[in-house]
Design a protein around this motif. Structure first.
Motif, PDB file in Angstrom:
ATOM      1  N   GLU A   6       0.815  -1.232  -0.024  1.00 52.62           N
ATOM      2  CA  GLU A   6      -0.012   0.050  -0.025  1.00 52.62           C
ATOM      3  C   GLU A   6       0.904   1.377  -0.036  1.00 52.62           C
ATOM      4  OE1 GLU A   6      -3.356   2.251   2.730  1.00 52.62           O
ATOM      5  OE2 GLU A   6      -2.535   0.314   3.281  1.00 52.62           O
ATOM      6  N   ALA A   7       1.809   1.163   0.939  1.00 55.44           N
ATOM      7  CA  ALA A   7       3.083   2.356   0.682  1.00 55.44           C
ATOM      8  C   ALA A   7       3.527   2.603  -0.692  1.00 55.44           C
ATOM      9  CB  ALA A   7       4.047   2.002   1.895  1.00 55.44           C
ATOM     10  N   VAL A   8       3.877   1.532  -1.516  1.00 50.97           N
ATOM     11  CA  VAL A   8       4.567   1.638  -2.296  1.00 50.97           C
ATOM     12  C   VAL A   8       3.421   2.278  -3.492  1.00 50.97           C
ATOM     13  CG1 VAL A   8       5.434   0.311  -4.374  1.00 50.97           C
ATOM     14  CG2 VAL A   8       6.162  -0.356  -2.300  1.00 50.97           C
ATOM     15  N   ALA A   9       2.411   1.726  -3.330  1.00 47.70           N
ATOM     16  CA  ALA A   9       1.486   2.058  -4.373  1.00 47.70           C
ATOM     17  C   ALA A   9       1.147   3.653  -4.014  1.00 47.70           C
ATOM     18  CB  ALA A   9      -0.221   1.540  -4.032  1.00 47.70           C
ATOM     19  N   ILE A  10       1.045   4.237  -2.928  1.00 50.68           N
ATOM     20  CA  ILE A  10       0.720   5.596  -2.475  1.00 50.68           C
ATOM     21  C   ILE A  10       2.135   6.485  -2.901  1.00 50.68           C
ATOM     22  CG2 ILE A  10       1.082   7.147  -0.609  1.00 50.68           C
ATOM     23  CD1 ILE A  10      -0.830   5.180   1.046  1.00 50.68           C
ATOM     24  N   LEU A  11       3.161   5.764  -2.910  1.00 52.38           N
ATOM     25  CA  LEU A  11       4.265   6.406  -3.174  1.00 52.38           C
ATOM     26  C   LEU A  11       4.448   6.733  -4.759  1.00 52.38           C
ATOM     27  CD1 LEU A  11       7.066   7.951  -2.678  1.00 52.38           C
ATOM     28  CD2 LEU A  11       8.014   5.844  -2.561  1.00 52.38           C
ATOM     29  N   LYS A  12       3.985   5.727  -5.462  1.00 50.13           N
ATOM     30  CA  LYS A  12       3.713   5.591  -6.849  1.00 50.13           C
ATOM     31  C   LYS A  12       2.830   7.148  -7.522  1.00 50.13           C
ATOM     32  CE  LYS A  12       4.887   1.116  -8.480  1.00 50.13           C
ATOM     33  NZ  LYS A  12       4.322  -0.098  -9.158  1.00 50.13           N
ATOM     34  N   ARG A  13       1.734   6.811  -6.544  1.00 50.03           N
ATOM     35  CA  ARG A  13       0.906   7.969  -7.047  1.00 50.03           C
ATOM     36  C   ARG A  13       1.400   9.529  -6.513  1.00 50.03           C
ATOM     37  NH1 ARG A  13      -2.867   4.242  -4.529  1.00 50.03           N
ATOM     38  NH2 ARG A  13      -2.942   5.481  -2.539  1.00 50.03           N
ATOM     39  N   LEU A  14       2.091   9.676  -5.387  1.00 51.30           N
ATOM     40  CA  LEU A  14       2.866  10.811  -5.534  1.00 51.30           C
ATOM     41  C   LEU A  14       3.614  11.183  -6.248  1.00 51.30           C
ATOM     42  CD1 LEU A  14       3.277  10.603  -1.434  1.00 51.30           C
ATOM     43  CD2 LEU A  14       1.703  11.872  -2.520  1.00 51.30           C
ATOM     44  N   ASN A  15       4.456  10.392  -6.767  1.00 50.92           N
ATOM     45  CA  ASN A  15       5.402  10.775  -7.729  1.00 50.92           C
ATOM     46  C   ASN A  15       4.823  11.118  -9.160  1.00 50.92           C
ATOM     47  OD1 ASN A  15       7.555   9.893  -6.179  1.00 50.92           O
ATOM     48  ND2 ASN A  15       7.563   7.680  -7.032  1.00 50.92           N
ATOM     49  N   GLU A  16       3.495  10.363  -9.492  1.00 50.45           N
ATOM     50  CA  GLU A  16       2.866  10.664 -10.640  1.00 50.45           C
ATOM     51  C   GLU A  16       2.426  12.087 -10.683  1.00 50.45           C
ATOM     52  OE1 GLU A  16       0.236   7.338 -10.951  1.00 50.45           O
ATOM     53  OE2 GLU A  16       1.801   5.914 -11.510  1.00 50.45           O
ATOM     54  N   SER A  17       1.755  12.370  -9.453  1.00 50.34           N
ATOM     55  CA  SER A  17       1.128  13.578  -9.402  1.00 50.34           C
ATOM     56  C   SER A  17       1.775  14.749  -9.053  1.00 50.34           C
ATOM     57  CB  SER A  17      -0.134  13.587  -8.488  1.00 50.34           C
ATOM     58  OG  SER A  17       0.269  13.192  -7.077  1.00 50.34           O
ATOM     59  N   GLY A  18       3.082  14.504  -8.358  1.00 45.11           N
ATOM     60  CA  GLY A  18       4.026  15.449  -7.703  1.00 45.11           C
ATOM     61  C   GLY A  18       3.546  15.722  -6.549  1.00 45.11           C
ATOM     62  N   GLY A  19       2.880  15.064  -5.782  1.00 41.44           N
ATOM     63  CA  GLY A  19       2.491  15.424  -4.634  1.00 41.44           C
ATOM     64  C   GLY A  19       3.726  15.366  -3.560  1.00 41.44           C
ATOM     65  N   ARG A  20       3.556  16.156  -2.734  1.00 40.62           N
ATOM     66  CA  ARG A  20       4.631  16.129  -1.655  1.00 40.62           C
ATOM     67  C   ARG A  20       4.313  15.805  -0.395  1.00 40.62           C
ATOM     68  NH1 ARG A  20       7.389  22.041  -3.130  1.00 40.62           N
ATOM     69  NH2 ARG A  20       7.914  21.702  -5.395  1.00 40.62           N
ATOM     70  N   LYS A  21       2.979  15.698  -0.120  1.00 38.51           N
ATOM     71  CA  LYS A  21       2.631  15.300   1.373  1.00 38.51           C
ATOM     72  C   LYS A  21       2.112  13.827   1.420  1.00 38.51           C
ATOM     73  CE  LYS A  21      -0.574  16.867   5.031  1.00 38.51           C
ATOM     74  NZ  LYS A  21      -1.743  17.636   5.419  1.00 38.51           N
ATOM     75  N   VAL A  22       2.582  13.072   2.290  1.00 42.54           N
ATOM     76  CA  VAL A  22       2.214  11.908   2.636  1.00 42.54           C
ATOM     77  C   VAL A  22       0.706  11.986   3.317  1.00 42.54           C
ATOM     78  CG1 VAL A  22       2.609   9.654   3.839  1.00 42.54           C
ATOM     79  CG2 VAL A  22       4.583  11.066   2.757  1.00 42.54           C
ATOM     80  N   PRO A  23      -0.146  11.309   2.699  1.00 40.01           N
ATOM     81  CA  PRO A  23      -1.621  11.317   3.343  1.00 40.01           C
ATOM     82  C   PRO A  23      -1.586  10.848   4.733  1.00 40.01           C
ATOM     83  CG  PRO A  23      -1.263   9.800   1.725  1.00 40.01           C
ATOM     84  CD  PRO A  23      -0.100  10.355   1.678  1.00 40.01           C
TER      85      PRO A  23
END
Length: 209
Positions: free
Chosen positions: A112-129
């Motif tokens: 789940e963490a890897v999936a979240i990190l992938k989404r953050l990388n794709e969207s340019g997000g900086r904040k961990v939910p």
């Protein structure tokens, strides 16, 4: 990652050696202080004056002026690795995007963490939910995340959480892939595995013992 982690270990070990040298004066003070404190024949009201006279105020002031910072549980290893964060970011997002990791038993939170990190990388997000998994973070590193969260430092939290996620992913891959060997052949180099990633899926084993 392995090379940078090795460098971080070397830096930490060197820092510990220097710290030990700098702490010699404090150790010598303990040699004087502890026997006095542990001696039941010395009245409590005499201990203060006895130690001051034995050690000397000038020496006490000298040691106090040096300061002494308590080390984190990992002796600063993750902090040393953090100095390579920008360098690691040159390739970790591409690796995560290229390989479809599939988790085995005990890896649900990591996946789940890897999936979240992938989404953050794709969207340019900086904040961990909020609520992003951390159960895979070793105890020795958990205090970095706790401090960053307590301080409200979302950037530091993202960096440490990401590093812990990638480290955990590598640990599981090693546990799963390291035993695999082909008779008469060397194991495929990590870089070659990444180049072949678009045509294959890598499955993770359970939590290593």
């Amino acid at each position: 990652m392995s090379a940078r982690e090795s460098q971080a270990k070397s830096k930490t070990d060197e820092a510990l050696i220097e710290r030990a040298k700098a702490g010699e004066a404090r150790q010598l003070l303990l040699v004087v202080i502890l026997p006095v404190l542990a001696d039941p024949s010395i009245p409590d009201e005499q201990i203060d004056g006895l130690l001051r006279n034995t050690i000397g105020m000038s020496k006490l002031r000298e040691v106090v002026s040096e300061g002494w910072k308590t080390l984190p549980r990992d002796h600063g290893r993750l902090s040393a690795l953090h100095t390579s964060y920008t360098y690691l970011r040159q390739f970790t997002p591409q690796v995560l995007a290229a390989i479809d990791f599939q988790g085995g038993t005990g890896t649900a939170d990591l996946m789940e963490a890897v999936a979240i990190l992938k989404r953050l990388n794709e969207s340019g997000g900086r904040k961990v939910p909020e609520g992003a998994p951390t159960s895979f973070v070793p105890t020795r590193y958990a205090e970095y995340l706790a401090k960053a969260r307590k301080d409200g430092d979302e950037t530091a939290y993202r960096h440490y959480w990401e590093l812990c996620t990638v480290l955990a992913l590598r640990r599981h891959l090693r546990a799963r892939l390291a035993p695999l060997r082909r008779p008469g052949h060397l194991p495929v180099h990590a870089r070659a595995q990444v180049r072949q990633a678009s045509a294959r899926k890598v499955a993770l084993g359970g939590h290593p013992g």
